[in-house]
Enzyme design. Structure first.
Site, PDB file in Angstrom:
ATOM      1  N   ALA A  10      50.651  56.249  64.563  1.00 30.22           N
ATOM      2  CA  ALA A  10      51.819  55.454  64.962  1.00 30.22           C
ATOM      3  C   ALA A  10      51.529  54.479  66.099  1.00 30.22           C
ATOM      4  CB  ALA A  10      52.965  56.389  65.347  1.00 30.22           C
ATOM      5  N   ARG A  34      45.736  59.095  67.981  1.00 33.16           N
ATOM      6  CA  ARG A  34      44.598  59.557  68.773  1.00 33.16           C
ATOM      7  C   ARG A  34      44.639  59.022  70.206  1.00 33.16           C
ATOM      8  NH1 ARG A  34      39.842  57.327  65.222  1.00 33.16           N
ATOM      9  NH2 ARG A  34      41.379  55.650  65.139  1.00 33.16           N
ATOM     10  N   VAL A  60      44.017  63.005  62.640  1.00 29.63           N
ATOM     11  CA  VAL A  60      44.410  63.725  61.412  1.00 29.63           C
ATOM     12  C   VAL A  60      43.236  64.468  60.770  1.00 29.63           C
ATOM     13  CG1 VAL A  60      46.436  62.317  60.826  1.00 29.63           C
ATOM     14  CG2 VAL A  60      44.183  61.661  59.930  1.00 29.63           C
ATOM     15  N   TYR A 152      36.659  52.749  50.067  1.00 26.20           N
ATOM     16  CA  TYR A 152      38.032  52.564  50.563  1.00 26.20           C
ATOM     17  C   TYR A 152      39.012  52.570  49.387  1.00 26.20           C
ATOM     18  CZ  TYR A 152      42.277  50.528  52.388  1.00 26.20           C
ATOM     19  OH  TYR A 152      43.606  50.322  52.695  1.00 26.20           O
ATOM     20  N   PRO A 182      50.783  48.319  49.829  1.00 23.42           N
ATOM     21  CA  PRO A 182      50.733  46.945  50.321  1.00 23.42           C
ATOM     22  C   PRO A 182      49.439  46.252  49.907  1.00 23.42           C
ATOM     23  CG  PRO A 182      50.924  48.555  52.128  1.00 23.42           C
ATOM     24  CD  PRO A 182      50.545  49.304  50.900  1.00 23.42           C
ATOM     25  N   GLY A 183      49.539  44.926  49.838  1.00 24.28           N
ATOM     26  CA  GLY A 183      48.339  44.086  49.717  1.00 24.28           C
ATOM     27  C   GLY A 183      47.931  43.643  51.111  1.00 24.28           C
ATOM     28  N   LEU A 184      47.701  42.356  51.265  1.00 23.14           N
ATOM     29  CA  LEU A 184      47.247  41.815  52.552  1.00 23.14           C
ATOM     30  C   LEU A 184      48.306  41.991  53.644  1.00 23.14           C
ATOM     31  CD1 LEU A 184      45.863  38.234  51.741  1.00 23.14           C
ATOM     32  CD2 LEU A 184      44.526  40.185  52.545  1.00 23.14           C
ATOM     33  N   VAL A 185      47.994  42.789  54.634  1.00 22.53           N
ATOM     34  CA  VAL A 185      48.892  42.958  55.782  1.00 22.53           C
ATOM     35  C   VAL A 185      48.081  42.642  57.027  1.00 22.53           C
ATOM     36  CG1 VAL A 185      50.413  44.523  57.045  1.00 22.53           C
ATOM     37  CG2 VAL A 185      50.070  44.859  54.593  1.00 22.53           C
ATOM     38  N   PHE A 189      43.743  46.103  60.809  1.00 22.14           N
ATOM     39  CA  PHE A 189      43.008  46.625  59.653  1.00 22.14           C
ATOM     40  C   PHE A 189      41.624  45.994  59.484  1.00 22.14           C
ATOM     41  CE2 PHE A 189      42.064  46.288  55.054  1.00 22.14           C
ATOM     42  CZ  PHE A 189      42.148  47.614  54.658  1.00 22.14           C
TER      43      PHE A 189
HETATM   44  C1  8X3 Z   1      44.884  46.989  52.248  1.00 19.94           C
HETATM   45  C2  8X3 Z   1      44.887  45.996  51.141  1.00 19.94           C
HETATM   46  O1  8X3 Z   1      43.501  44.585  49.559  1.00 19.94           O
HETATM   47  O2  8X3 Z   1      42.929  44.530  51.919  1.00 19.94           O
HETATM   48  O3  8X3 Z   1      44.729  48.276  51.766  1.00 19.94           O
HETATM   49  O4  8X3 Z   1      42.411  46.464  50.609  1.00 19.94           O
HETATM   50  S1  8X3 Z   1      43.353  45.386  50.812  1.00 19.94           S
END
Ligand code: 8X3
Length: 251
Positions: A10, A34, A60, A152, A182-185, A189
């Protein structure tokens, strides 16, 4: 009725956005992560705005620690209504034959085994109470592999199977199970994926308006607020100019 919502991971990205949106929704929060310092900053921010919350510091991947901390929850926090299994990450984008095996372990241990640990420890209480909702943060990466995505993508395909399996296993109860894909967020990430190479991370979102953590959190809150007979089983959420895992129209 306000619910007790436990969100893993979170302290940033989709997890933090969920924390803020569920707090705004009037729910009580158990936030886990963490990073103790970030968790207490977030706790201060949200309690200043009137939210009621607890924070738990754990990874986790640390099954024994999670067991201990959940078993020590104060009585009034034990009846978790919504589990948002958000903690997860991507590491690397190398061809499978050249992949970093330690990165593979971290992704598998976090995205799959961590999610399973939380599920295994929280869902029995939900079954007993015949009430609850598990919202797993999957990905479109679980529907189709892409170049360098290999492990992944596999972890997110596992999230899909694990979510679908749980939905079947609790179908006799009032518990609902949701997979958000989700796609591109744009969050941390890609920075994490590229081990802090911010230039390479920025390129992922170049020429396209990506989703934000808030966009995904909106869907999570919607699913949790849906009438009890409505189970939002799975939602794919894409940026408007992303058509699939690999088709993205950039300016
Ligand atoms: C995140 C979306 O397409 O960058 O899981 O893997 S992607």
């Amino acid at each position: 009725m306000n619910k007790i919502v436990l969100i893993t991971g979170a302290t940033s990205g989709i997890g933090l956005a969920c924390a803020r949106k569920f707090a705004k929704n009037g729910d009580r929060l158990i936030l886990t992560g963490r990073n103790e310092k970030r968790l207490s900053e977030i706790q201060k921010e949200l309690t200043d705005e009137g939210a009621e919350m607890l924070t738990l510091v754990f990874d986790v991947r640390n099954r024994e620690e999670i067991k201990r901390q959940l078993s020590e929850l104060p009585k009034e926090w034990q009846d978790i209504d919504v589990l948002v299994n958000n903690a997860g990450l991507a590491l690397g984008l190398d061809p499978e034959q050249d992949g970093n095996m330690d990165d593979w372990d971290t992704m598998i241990d976090t995205n799959i085994k961590g999610l399973l640990t939380m599920t295994r420890l929280v869902v029995p209480g939900m079954v007993k109470r015949n009430r609850g909702h598990i919202i797993n943060v999957g990905s479109i990466a679980g529907d189709a592999a892409y170049a360098g995505g290999n492990v992944y993508c596999a972890t997110k395909a596992a999230v899909k199977s694990i979510t679908d399996g749980l939905r079947i296993d609790v179908a006799h109860t009032a518990i609902r199970v949701t997979n958000l894909k989700p796609g591109l967020v744009e969050t941390n990430f890609s920075n994490i994926r590229f081990h802090g190479d911010t230039e390479r991370a920025a390129k992922v979102y170049e020429g396209v308006k990506p989703l934000t953590g808030d966009d995904i959190a909106d869907v999570a809150v919607y699913a949790a607020n849906a009438p009890e007979h409505v189970q939002i089983a799975e939602v794919t959420i894409l940026a408007t100019h992303q058509a699939s895992v690999s088709v993205i129209k950039r300016k």
